[in-house]
Design an enzyme around this catalytic site. Sequence first.
Site, PDB file in Angstrom:
ATOM      1  N   ASP A 299     -28.247 -12.778  20.506  1.00  0.00           N
ATOM      2  CA  ASP A 299     -28.484 -11.181  19.414  1.00  0.00           C
ATOM      3  C   ASP A 299     -27.296 -10.617  19.209  1.00  0.00           C
ATOM      4  O   ASP A 299     -26.749  -9.655  19.403  1.00  0.00           O
ATOM      5  CB  ASP A 299     -29.179 -10.338  20.285  1.00  0.00           C
ATOM      6  CG  ASP A 299     -29.474  -8.894  19.603  1.00  0.00           C
ATOM      7  OD1 ASP A 299     -28.823  -8.955  17.925  1.00  0.00           O
ATOM      8  OD2 ASP A 299     -29.778  -8.021  19.078  1.00  0.00           O
ATOM      9  N   HIS A 303     -19.153  -5.286  17.912  1.00  0.00           N
ATOM     10  CA  HIS A 303     -18.499  -4.561  16.986  1.00  0.00           C
ATOM     11  C   HIS A 303     -16.459  -4.686  17.769  1.00  0.00           C
ATOM     12  O   HIS A 303     -16.503  -5.041  19.090  1.00  0.00           O
ATOM     13  CB  HIS A 303     -18.764  -2.763  18.164  1.00  0.00           C
ATOM     14  CG  HIS A 303     -20.209  -3.138  17.528  1.00  0.00           C
ATOM     15  ND1 HIS A 303     -20.239  -3.016  15.928  1.00  0.00           N
ATOM     16  CD2 HIS A 303     -21.922  -3.231  17.201  1.00  0.00           C
ATOM     17  CE1 HIS A 303     -21.822  -2.590  15.302  1.00  0.00           C
ATOM     18  NE2 HIS A 303     -22.676  -3.355  16.908  1.00  0.00           N
TER      19      HIS A 303
HETATM   20 ZN   LIG Z   1     -30.172  -7.997  16.605  1.00  0.00          ZN
END
Ligand SMILES: [Zn+2]
Length: 440
Positions: A299, A303
């Site tokens: 995942d 950022h």
């Molecule tokens: Zn994700």
Amino acid sequence: MYDRIIRHATIVRPEGQIRADIGIEDGKISAIGELDGQATRAETNASGLVLLPGFVDSHVHFRCPGHPAKEDWFSGSKAAAAGGVTSVCDMPNTSPPTVSRKDWLQKEALAAQQSIVDYGIWAGAAAGNAEEISELIRERLACGVKVFMGATTGPLLVDDNTLAEHFQLTPGVMGVHAEDETVLSHFRDLGRGQSTPDHSVLRPPEAAVKAVRRLIELCETWPREVHICHLSTAAELELLRAQKKQLPITVEVCTHHLWLSTQNALGNWMKCNPPIRDEADRLAMWEALEGEIDTLASDHAPHTKEEKERGYWDAPSGIPGVETTLPLMLRGVWEGRLSLERLVALGAERPAQIFALQGKGRIDVGYDADMVLVEPQAMRTLQARDLQTRVGWSPFAGWKMASAPSEVLVRGRTVAREGKIVADAGSGRKIPLGPLTKAD
Ligand SMILES: [Zn+2]
């Protein structure tokens, strides 16, 4: 004449390990066995090294189109290659979101220009797009349909009607972010007055449990392949233990839910969805690696530091991870917590099977020569400056993990050596997808 022979490697497959030579021809594994005296253009003595299949990460966010300051297909794929991931499947919450044929083709063009690893691209479920997405999946373009039951905004956040519509109509694998939006918004409202609420309290296990229960109900009515992304709680496991045998549901766990818990207290740096849970949940995920869990994914959701340094309410959710997944899990192996055989099943063979990624996920004759050479027991302390991800940070900086792989190959070409990238942008390609398993 082989293009290359890798000699005396210890080859790892889910069913066991063998010591053999590997002959590579035209990007594929064309022989495994004793290849002494065979003609070859190049050869490598891999004696003492372990040879794993290239890892298949079916859950990454490479952020483009839309957010190249966070990541793009070149930086993201370099991070993948450095960490031994040779196939990725990219999620649809980019800008624009991947919710139509036009969006999908636009993203594929970017990936083709920039990626150094092979890739699949998800399509996103949105209201009214079931027919268009179904076509993309039947044509074997999109690798699956991703449904966000919570945790996102815009057209990708689906209500129960849209969920049910895609459940019935869209063929192939449905990947689901299973957190119930009504539970999330209730707790979000409760937390509004606080400047730094606890993210794991604002997104409690109930949200995940309610969503998984709904998926099970839907699957009982309309059986279809469902892949639950980033399972994170013992309570979800319990529900699935009671139901899973009869239903075609597969389960993913993410590296950060195996290695981080609320005890790590990293604030917004580990703010992600579903949240980092407590120690009991974390340990339950480790136990389930030997059982209910089908696949391991990162995942990878980078950022920028600037975004993560904002206050709680303004800091976005998501953490980078594609280049630390295999090194962290290898540490788990070197420390005796997991077998190499189980690791390659979770990280390569099962995801390739579930998403019908042709030629991927296994070291065998006829498969793509996607391979990772690692030195057993070699460990390092991760330094942020060594990262390939554009954002340049990791919640695991300063952590002990396996050394970067000695060499990583995609279809026989070397893409990384000791964490250094040696491939050009655009050398990756879309992974061919096999036939749909049901008569959809
Ligand atoms: Zn994700």
